[in-house]
Design an enzyme around this catalytic site. Structure first.
Site: not given
Ligand code: MRU
Length: 341
Positions: A55-57, A187, A227, A238
């Site tokens: 996960r994480g963009a 997270q 994201d 998030k």
């Molecule tokens: O649902 P997730 O854990 O994929 O969400 C992640 C986030 O919201 C992060 O802040 C975002 O992807 C930036 S990661 C560099």
């Protein structure tokens, strides 16, 4: 990223390609268990994006790039594979950016695994630059607040929001990080705290609801990831990010958003157009296998919120630190990088 396992430490990425397989850290198990899994086809990669093993963009983008590489190596229909990967999560723009990037590369006849490796390497280089530009905004003894996990786990390596923090720490600044726990998937508490612990960076986990309290007491800078960022500078991140942006504005604290150019979606003119992912109620009502909420109570679980550009002090990108009104420069930078007019 550095990972402490027992008495030793090792360097590892969140996702990579090895021995004909996509390999990734199972982020759902951290910090209790450190496990790397192997995936042999793009359907498995899609499932791991959907269920948040990865996960994480930017990490989602890299995983999708490797998923496309597997589809090409396995001689699958690339259009169908792209659709399957696109359908996994709707909000993070990097997912769509990476798939389009891979489709272009594969059409040009590039080696699939080399193209995906190059994509992942580029993310890391972008994060390194975000760290360099962002660290210049962090003063000695700064008290920093961050939300969710925008660290190495979320970006293959280094991080976006955690990149300036890592760099400032490596440069010798005495910093302290408030990590908001990030209900419901935690997270912040599970992943960001784990990364900071592994690096020895001083930090404390705080309940999401304590952000106002600590900002009133004294936070010097808020740094978050993103994201999807739209052409007018609105952005999705998030759930809980909007609260922090409004609070930072109220208390006069600079609020920075770190993101590589793969997160900017110039096809959308405003954040109102961003699709916000809704996830299962059980993420809110259950803790592991135990239901905490009354049986008859429903729950709502938007995974992201949208923060208007007016709350953003600046975007920290690989092209430098930009005001929301300057993000058009990212588009030019991206076209130049791709060698397009
Ligand atoms: O649902 P997730 O854990 O994929 O969400 C992640 C986030 O919201 C992060 O802040 C975002 O992807 C930036 S990661 C560099």
């Amino acid at each position: 990223m550095r990972v402490l396992t027992g008495k030793s430490s090792r360097e590892i990425r969140a996702v990579w390609f090895e021995g004909g397989k996509v390999r990734m850290i199972d982020q759902r198990l951290l910090p209790q268990r450190f496990r790397v899994i192997d995936l042999g086809d793009h359907l498995q990669v899609a499932e791991c994006i959907r269920n948040m093993t990865v996960r994480g963009a930017p990490s989602i983008g890299a995983a999708a790039a490797y998923g496309m590489a597997l589809a090409a190596v396995n001689d699958e229909d690339l259009g169908k594979a792209a659709d399957t990967l696109r359908s996994t999560r709707p909000t993070a723009y990097d997912l769509f950016y990476a798939i389009d990037h891979m489709l272009r590369s594969l059409e040009l006849g590039d080696d699939p695994v080399e193209a995906a490796d190059m994509y992942a390497d580029q993310i890391i280089e972008r994060c390194r630059l975000i760290g360099k530009y962002g660290a210049a905004l962090i003063d000695e003894e700064a008290r920093i607040m961050t939300h969710c996990n925008a660290g190495a786990l979320a970006t293959v390596d280094i991080g976006t929001a955690l990149a300036p923090i890592r760099t400032a720490w490596t440069e010798g600044r005495h910093i302290f990080v408030y990590v908001s726990e990030t209900r419901p998937r935690l997270q912040g508490m599970k992943l960001t705290a784990w990364e900071l612990y592994n690096e020895g960076i001083p930090h404390a986990i705080i309940p999401d609801g304590a952000s106002a309290h600590f900002m009133r007491e004294g936070v010097d800078i808020v740094i978050v990831g993103a994201d999807r960022i739209t052409a007018n500078g609105d952005f999705a991140n998030k759930i809980g990010t909007l609260d922090k942006a409004i609070l930072a504005n109220t208390f006069g604290i600079p609020f920075y958003v770190c993101a590589p150019l793969s997160t900017f979606d110039f096809s959308l003119t405003s954040g109102e157009q961003i699709v916000i992912e809704d996830r299962a109620e059980e993420e809110v009502t259950m803790m592991g296998r135990t239901r905490l909420a009354p049986k008859g109570s429903a729950a709502l679980n938007p995974s992201f919120d949208m923060t208007p550009a007016k709350y953003v002090t600046g975007f920290i990108t690989e092209a430098g630190v930009l005001l929301p009104s300057e993000i058009e420069k990212v588009r030019k930078f991206r076209l130049e990088e791709a060698g397009l007019p």
